[in-house]
Design an enzyme around this catalytic site. Sequence first.
Site, PDB file in Angstrom:
ATOM      1  N   ASN A 221       0.861  -1.184   0.000  1.00 21.59           N
ATOM      2  CA  ASN A 221       0.000   0.000   0.000  1.00 21.59           C
ATOM      3  C   ASN A 221       0.896   1.233   0.000  1.00 21.59           C
ATOM      4  O   ASN A 221       2.125   1.118   0.016  1.00 21.59           O
ATOM      5  CB  ASN A 221      -0.958  -0.016   1.198  1.00 21.59           C
ATOM      6  CG  ASN A 221      -0.197  -0.039   2.502  1.00 21.59           C
ATOM      7  OD1 ASN A 221       0.498   0.909   2.836  1.00 21.59           O
ATOM      8  ND2 ASN A 221      -0.292  -1.153   3.230  1.00 21.59           N
ATOM      9  N   LYS A 354     -10.947  -3.934  18.109  1.00 21.92           N
ATOM     10  CA  LYS A 354      -9.526  -4.282  18.281  1.00 21.92           C
ATOM     11  C   LYS A 354      -9.142  -4.350  19.759  1.00 21.92           C
ATOM     12  O   LYS A 354      -8.097  -4.891  20.105  1.00 21.92           O
ATOM     13  CB  LYS A 354      -8.649  -3.254  17.571  1.00 21.92           C
ATOM     14  CG  LYS A 354      -8.966  -3.108  16.070  1.00 21.92           C
ATOM     15  CD  LYS A 354      -7.872  -3.644  15.208  1.00 21.92           C
ATOM     16  CE  LYS A 354      -8.223  -3.474  13.733  1.00 21.92           C
ATOM     17  NZ  LYS A 354      -7.210  -4.013  12.845  1.00 21.92           N
TER      18      LYS A 354
HETATM   19  O1  PMT Z   1       2.586   6.303   6.478  1.00 22.98           O
HETATM   20  P1  PMT Z   1       1.934   7.608   6.064  1.00 22.98           P
HETATM   21  O2  PMT Z   1       2.003   7.833   4.572  1.00 22.98           O
HETATM   22  O3  PMT Z   1       2.427   8.768   6.858  1.00 22.98           O
HETATM   23  O4  PMT Z   1       0.370   7.478   6.368  1.00 22.98           O
HETATM   24  C1  PMT Z   1      -0.053   7.324   7.680  1.00 22.98           C
HETATM   25  C2  PMT Z   1      -1.190   6.315   7.768  1.00 22.98           C
HETATM   26  C3  PMT Z   1      -2.394   6.830   7.015  1.00 22.98           C
HETATM   27  C4  PMT Z   1      -0.749   4.962   7.207  1.00 22.98           C
HETATM   28  C5  PMT Z   1      -1.493   6.156   9.301  1.00 22.98           C
HETATM   29  O5  PMT Z   1      -1.876   7.391   9.820  1.00 22.98           O
HETATM   30  C6  PMT Z   1      -2.603   5.149   9.520  1.00 22.98           C
HETATM   31  O6  PMT Z   1      -3.793   5.412   9.426  1.00 22.98           O
HETATM   32  N1  PMT Z   1      -2.205   3.882   9.830  1.00 22.98           N
HETATM   33  C7  PMT Z   1      -3.117   2.744   9.947  1.00 22.98           C
HETATM   34  C8  PMT Z   1      -3.464   2.254   8.573  1.00 22.98           C
HETATM   35  C9  PMT Z   1      -4.348   1.031   8.626  1.00 22.98           C
HETATM   36  O7  PMT Z   1      -3.905  -0.034   8.275  1.00 22.98           O
HETATM   37  O8  PMT Z   1      -5.529   1.237   9.125  1.00 22.98           O
HETATM   38  P2  PMT Z   1      -6.624   0.077   9.383  1.00 22.98           P
HETATM   39  O9  PMT Z   1      -7.853   0.830   9.680  1.00 22.98           O
HETATM   40  O10 PMT Z   1      -6.623  -0.888   8.257  1.00 22.98           O
HETATM   41  O11 PMT Z   1      -6.069  -0.668  10.655  1.00 22.98           O
HETATM   42  C10 PMT Z   1      -6.475  -0.329  11.964  1.00 22.98           C
HETATM   43  C11 PMT Z   1      -5.359  -0.537  12.949  1.00 22.98           C
HETATM   44  O12 PMT Z   1      -5.004  -1.931  13.002  1.00 22.98           O
HETATM   45  C12 PMT Z   1      -4.080   0.203  12.649  1.00 22.98           C
HETATM   46  O13 PMT Z   1      -3.545   0.640  13.864  1.00 22.98           O
HETATM   47  C13 PMT Z   1      -3.174  -0.877  12.030  1.00 22.98           C
HETATM   48  O14 PMT Z   1      -1.793  -0.613  12.307  1.00 22.98           O
HETATM   49  C14 PMT Z   1      -3.645  -2.101  12.774  1.00 22.98           C
HETATM   50  N2  PMT Z   1      -3.480  -3.351  12.036  1.00 22.98           N
HETATM   51  C15 PMT Z   1      -4.205  -3.575  10.905  1.00 22.98           C
HETATM   52  C16 PMT Z   1      -4.090  -4.796  10.272  1.00 22.98           C
HETATM   53  C17 PMT Z   1      -3.220  -5.780  10.798  1.00 22.98           C
HETATM   54  N3  PMT Z   1      -3.083  -6.949  10.222  1.00 22.98           N
HETATM   55  N4  PMT Z   1      -2.525  -5.512  11.919  1.00 22.98           N
HETATM   56  C18 PMT Z   1      -2.637  -4.323  12.537  1.00 22.98           C
HETATM   57  O15 PMT Z   1      -1.993  -4.088  13.560  1.00 22.98           O
END
Ligand code: PMT
Length: 409
Positions: A221, A354
């Site tokens: 991504n 979560k």
């Molecule tokens: O890296 P940049 O370009 O600066 O952009 C920052 C960002 C947009 C990536 C950052 O601010 C952000 O939003 N990160 C989380 C992105 C994400 O994967 O969001 P999600 O809604 O899919 O996941 C929710 C949470 O679960 C996040 O804390 C993620 O780290 C965590 N996760 C998700 C999937 C997984 N398999 N394991 C996880 O720990």
Amino acid sequence: MVYPGTRPTVLKNRRILLIVSGGIAAVKIPDLIRRLRERGASVRCVLTESGAQFVTPMSLAALSGGKVFQDLFSLTDESEMGHINLSREADIVLVAPATANIMAKMAHGQADDLATTALLATDKPVMIAPSMNVKMWEHSATKANLATLQDRDIHVVGPGAGDMACGEVGDGRMAEVMDIVAALTDFFVSRAALGPLSGQSALVTSGPTHEPIDPVRYIANRSSGKQGHAIARALADLGANVTLVTGPTQEPDPDNMTVVAVETADQMLAACTAAAPVDIAVCAAAVADWRMAESTTSKIKKTGGASLQLNLTENPDILTTLSKAGSSRPRLVIGFAAETENIIDNGIAKRDSKGCDWIVANDVSAGFGGDDNTVHLITEEGADSWPTLSKKAVADRLATHITDHIKKS
Ligand code: PMT
């Protein structure tokens, strides 16, 4: 004072807003900028009108590698970089040389040009390197102003004693360039040692993960790692012992922490588990939700126009694993929610599903990778919507909330 040669990396990636006021010592500022940049610091310059009598904006621009800010009322500067942002986008504001005049204005809260306005608007530490005639330095008015500034925790380097440009001898010479570099180095070393998070350990995930499809292709991504790395830096600057687990990014490794580089979600989980137990965990990484169900060691061939189906399986959820880690659960677990619609509601739902303490819900409809972020901090008390800020400012603000929470708990 720490001799800067012994701590070559302390200034790496530090952002210094350098305000150059009008004294003869301004001629030494190009050398100061060169020394700071050699050590990896970035320097943004503000030049006062009288400073420009001693050093040209062009030489400061050439050495700092960026625009020199001079005019409070420049519309371009205000739209691109308002004076408030200018004063807050730094890790420290350095006034060198600091004349008796600018010290007096600072002491009295005057804001009649860009330099003094930035100084009044800043929420960042300030250091001054006084430079003036010996009689001006010894004048009771200057002494009173200095005492006022020191009472406000403004850091002072120098002045030294010696021959002055005006022909007199005594105190008032601006500190030598390397003494200013050493004072800045000392500042960052002692801030981390005495910071409010010293003694606390923190784990931060950042960047994307890359999930191999075959030996030459992967699922990924657009996360740049800017947000996660900024959070890691902000926590380390407040004294936390930080482990940054990062997927592949172009971001430079911060120097004052342990950095573990990984590629896949499985590796990220393993690195996070190895870093535990920690007091604080912040999951800012954009972990790929899926990986190939089976790995392959040979390149997948095209099959003459036929569609290809990839058999994917879900990756482990690192945030959930940390949140449900029983006795080794961090005291504070923070996740991010990357959303394009219903940001707060989806963030609240993600916090529940979560099992983390806080969610930073961010609007990613404009995509990842930019320098700014618009976030809502979701805690058990509800959602706090922040204005659009730089990723560094989001990180600083989050680090302040974390500090307040850890102090209370
Ligand atoms: O890296 P940049 O370009 O600066 O952009 C920052 C960002 C947009 C990536 C950052 O601010 C952000 O939003 N990160 C989380 C992105 C994400 O994967 O969001 P999600 O809604 O899919 O996941 C929710 C949470 O679960 C996040 O804390 C993620 O780290 C965590 N996760 C998700 C999937 C997984 N398999 N394991 C996880 O720990």
